[in-house]
Design a protein around this motif. Sequence first.
Motif, mmCIF file in Angstrom:
data_model
loop_
_atom_site.group_PDB
_atom_site.id
_atom_site.type_symbol
_atom_site.label_atom_id
_atom_site.label_comp_id
_atom_site.label_asym_id
_atom_site.label_seq_id
_atom_site.Cartn_x
_atom_site.Cartn_y
_atom_site.Cartn_z
ATOM 1 N N VAL A 126 0.873 -1.105 0.040
ATOM 2 C CA VAL A 126 -0.041 -0.072 0.143
ATOM 3 C C VAL A 126 0.961 1.196 0.138
ATOM 4 C CG1 VAL A 126 -1.527 1.367 1.163
ATOM 5 C CG2 VAL A 126 -1.633 -1.227 1.143
ATOM 6 N N SER A 127 0.665 2.161 -1.001
ATOM 7 C CA SER A 127 1.466 3.432 -1.020
ATOM 8 C C SER A 127 0.555 4.685 -1.646
ATOM 9 C CB SER A 127 2.560 2.975 -1.954
ATOM 10 O OG SER A 127 2.053 2.765 -3.271
ATOM 11 N N LEU A 128 1.128 5.716 -1.214
ATOM 12 C CA LEU A 128 0.513 6.881 -1.956
ATOM 13 C C LEU A 128 0.648 7.028 -3.409
ATOM 14 C CD1 LEU A 128 -1.179 9.519 -1.264
ATOM 15 C CD2 LEU A 128 1.062 10.622 -0.813
ATOM 16 N N ALA A 129 -0.061 7.132 -3.931
ATOM 17 C CA ALA A 129 -0.408 7.195 -5.550
ATOM 18 C C ALA A 129 0.045 8.449 -5.789
ATOM 19 C CB ALA A 129 -1.218 6.559 -6.247
ATOM 20 N N ASN A 130 -0.849 9.630 -5.393
ATOM 21 C CA ASN A 130 -0.804 11.068 -5.503
ATOM 22 C C ASN A 130 -1.788 11.479 -4.872
ATOM 23 O OD1 ASN A 130 -3.165 10.738 -7.040
ATOM 24 N ND2 ASN A 130 -2.192 11.644 -8.921
ATOM 25 N N TYR A 131 -1.756 13.067 -4.646
ATOM 26 C CA TYR A 131 -2.678 13.830 -4.134
ATOM 27 C C TYR A 131 -2.887 15.001 -4.914
ATOM 28 C CZ TYR A 131 1.087 15.700 -1.554
ATOM 29 O OH TYR A 131 2.434 16.051 -1.175
ATOM 30 N N ASP A 132 -4.085 15.589 -5.135
ATOM 31 C CA ASP A 132 -4.079 16.838 -6.014
ATOM 32 C C ASP A 132 -5.217 17.721 -5.343
ATOM 33 O OD1 ASP A 132 -4.212 18.568 -8.162
ATOM 34 O OD2 ASP A 132 -6.155 17.483 -9.072
ATOM 35 N N PRO A 133 -4.538 19.099 -4.999
ATOM 36 C CA PRO A 133 -3.368 19.509 -5.474
ATOM 37 C C PRO A 133 -2.295 19.088 -4.441
ATOM 38 C CG PRO A 133 -4.670 21.149 -4.144
ATOM 39 C CD PRO A 133 -5.354 19.909 -4.262
ATOM 40 N N ASN A 134 -1.273 19.175 -5.131
ATOM 41 C CA ASN A 134 0.251 18.947 -4.518
ATOM 42 C C ASN A 134 1.159 20.163 -4.567
ATOM 43 O OD1 ASN A 134 2.416 17.704 -3.233
ATOM 44 N ND2 ASN A 134 2.850 16.221 -5.095
ATOM 45 N N PRO A 135 1.530 20.753 -3.394
ATOM 46 C CA PRO A 135 1.104 20.351 -2.023
ATOM 47 C C PRO A 135 -0.568 20.711 -1.794
ATOM 48 C CG PRO A 135 2.089 22.213 -2.137
ATOM 49 C CD PRO A 135 2.238 21.836 -3.554
ATOM 50 N N ALA A 136 -1.000 20.194 -0.898
ATOM 51 C CA ALA A 136 -2.267 20.389 -0.406
ATOM 52 C C ALA A 136 -2.373 21.907 0.130
ATOM 53 C CB ALA A 136 -3.011 19.246 0.592
ATOM 54 N N ILE A 137 -3.492 22.528 0.274
ATOM 55 C CA ILE A 137 -3.733 23.646 0.690
ATOM 56 C C ILE A 137 -4.540 23.972 1.907
ATOM 57 C CG2 ILE A 137 -4.266 26.186 0.155
ATOM 58 C CD1 ILE A 137 -3.751 25.359 -2.822
ATOM 59 N N ALA A 138 -3.806 24.575 3.154
ATOM 60 C CA ALA A 138 -4.706 24.628 4.050
ATOM 61 C C ALA A 138 -6.113 25.426 3.901
ATOM 62 C CB ALA A 138 -4.014 25.437 5.283
ATOM 63 N N GLY A 139 -7.217 24.784 4.477
ATOM 64 C CA GLY A 139 -8.491 25.286 4.079
ATOM 65 C C GLY A 139 -9.142 24.823 2.975
ATOM 66 N N ASN A 140 -8.682 23.981 2.208
ATOM 67 C CA ASN A 140 -8.963 23.678 0.962
ATOM 68 C C ASN A 140 -9.144 22.036 0.892
ATOM 69 O OD1 ASN A 140 -8.825 26.113 0.070
ATOM 70 N ND2 ASN A 140 -7.645 25.918 -1.555
ATOM 71 N N ALA A 141 -9.833 21.547 -0.197
ATOM 72 C CA ALA A 141 -9.881 19.958 -0.347
ATOM 73 C C ALA A 141 -8.878 19.373 -1.082
ATOM 74 C CB ALA A 141 -11.234 19.522 -0.967
ATOM 75 N N VAL A 142 -8.665 18.183 -0.803
ATOM 76 C CA VAL A 142 -7.505 17.568 -1.456
ATOM 77 C C VAL A 142 -8.021 16.172 -1.816
ATOM 78 C CG1 VAL A 142 -6.561 16.665 0.424
ATOM 79 C CG2 VAL A 142 -5.144 16.744 -1.537
ATOM 80 N N ASP A 143 -7.825 15.645 -3.187
ATOM 81 C CA ASP A 143 -8.038 14.214 -3.464
ATOM 82 C C ASP A 143 -6.829 13.467 -3.256
ATOM 83 O OD1 ASP A 143 -10.734 14.895 -4.073
ATOM 84 O OD2 ASP A 143 -9.905 15.070 -6.333
ATOM 85 N N VAL A 144 -7.051 12.202 -2.380
ATOM 86 C CA VAL A 144 -5.818 11.541 -2.212
ATOM 87 C C VAL A 144 -6.035 10.222 -2.883
ATOM 88 C CG1 VAL A 144 -4.453 10.209 -0.150
ATOM 89 C CG2 VAL A 144 -5.375 12.638 0.167
ATOM 90 N N ARG A 145 -5.147 9.854 -3.642
ATOM 91 C CA ARG A 145 -5.209 8.360 -4.232
ATOM 92 C C ARG A 145 -4.150 7.385 -3.676
ATOM 93 N NH1 ARG A 145 -5.787 12.320 -7.974
ATOM 94 N NH2 ARG A 145 -7.797 12.419 -8.926
ATOM 95 N N ILE A 146 -4.728 6.121 -3.207
ATOM 96 C CA ILE A 146 -4.071 5.290 -2.510
ATOM 97 C C ILE A 146 -4.005 4.098 -3.247
ATOM 98 C CG2 ILE A 146 -3.781 3.722 -0.438
ATOM 99 C CD1 ILE A 146 -5.560 5.913 0.891
ATOM 100 N N GLY A 147 -2.598 3.716 -3.737
ATOM 101 C CA GLY A 147 -2.311 2.471 -4.563
ATOM 102 C C GLY A 147 -2.229 1.361 -3.759
#
Length: 455
Positions: free
Chosen positions: A33-54
Amino acid sequence: MKKIMFPVLIILVLTAYTPAVHADLAGSTVLSVSLANYDPNPAIAGNAVDVRIGIENIGGTTTNDLMMEVVPEYPFELVPGQSAVQDVGIVQEYQADSNANIKIVTYHMQINKNAPAGSYELKVKYYEAGSTQVTEKSLSLDVKSKESAEVIHIDQTLLVPGKQSSLKFTINNVGNAPLRDLTFSWDNDDKIVLPVGSDNTKYIKYIDIGNGTDLDYQVMADTNAVPGLYKLNLHLTYEDSMSNQTKTINTFAGVYVGGGTDFDVAFSDNANSQMSFSVANIGSNPANSVSVVIPDQPGWSVSGSNSVIIGNLNKGDYTVASFKLQSPLSNMNSQNGTGRSNTSFQGRSMQRSMNGSSDTVHVQIAYTDTMGERNVVDKYVKIGLQNIASADGQAGFQGRRGAAQQASVLSDNMLYFFGIIVLVGAVVVHRKYKSRKLLDPDFKMKDLFKHEKKG
């Protein structure tokens, strides 16, 4: 297309780095199990982020009914409606030239708005449904503070036409990262409100998190401005370190041009038992529904109404208001014509009255300003003792002058009468002297008086 490409790239990367299946793993299930990616990168405080786990099965046995669970801890939060547990399902055993052993799970996360910049661990757990064997994994995500600024305050909302005033704008850093290289400017489309002594642009080098800075301007509104609310356009630009681009904030605020005014009041005349005052609007704004009032005050009394309505006064206009004002001095003057026998007493009484009376009148001007508010301006007008006596005391003074003139005429007539008597006597004496002189040439004037004495 972008969303489709992400999983494809992830699968290719995982496949490229998948270790060969060892002979001792052929009969077991091994999950990576590893972190595939996240968007946006870097994540921004106060905003949402999509985290994809492989998830990749590098063993030789298929995993049935795999469950993936995220454990949200500060600064991560699940987006409302998002479940922490996802059913991954079946993950096939490793097979060469096949991607059936790879799965991608996506979580929609929210970053706390107050999170400082840094790296944070997102914890996940995975297990087969019904199994008590649970494996935990920590995935590292970089978070960057959000830069944000706002023009939050203007200290002045009312400007008087033609009067220089201070106008202060406050700019606050409401984000979680310092602000650098800011430029602020403002303008008024009508050109009614303009800066004086400087231009409309100011520069700020740095504003720290949670701090603000004040920008002071000297401004003036046009003297011919129509009273009303005017729009100020506000512009703020600063460097966005996340995108390395200039960010611009455009907003607006309102200032009211108009307000109150001022008056000048002067003594005008004292005639027919009335005192008149000239009232002038010397301010920069018109005054509506103007009234002149003589309030209760020591030393003065008003006979009749103590208020006069004079209507509207534009700037620069004036008018006259009259009142029946009385003071102890004027009352004394009116009583001073009773006769000459009281002259000495009246003089002493008048002197005491003059010493105890004020020659200043308190006048109030009430008016409605351009904002619809009722205001009262107090003025103190110096009359002068000679003006106080000039009207109400006029009849008394005239009475005394008439009596004096009558006495003077009588005195003059007696002098004339006495002169005539003397003249007639002189003529009679002269005639007697001449008649005696004709009879006796040696007759002298003194002999006449001797003769009269003997007779």
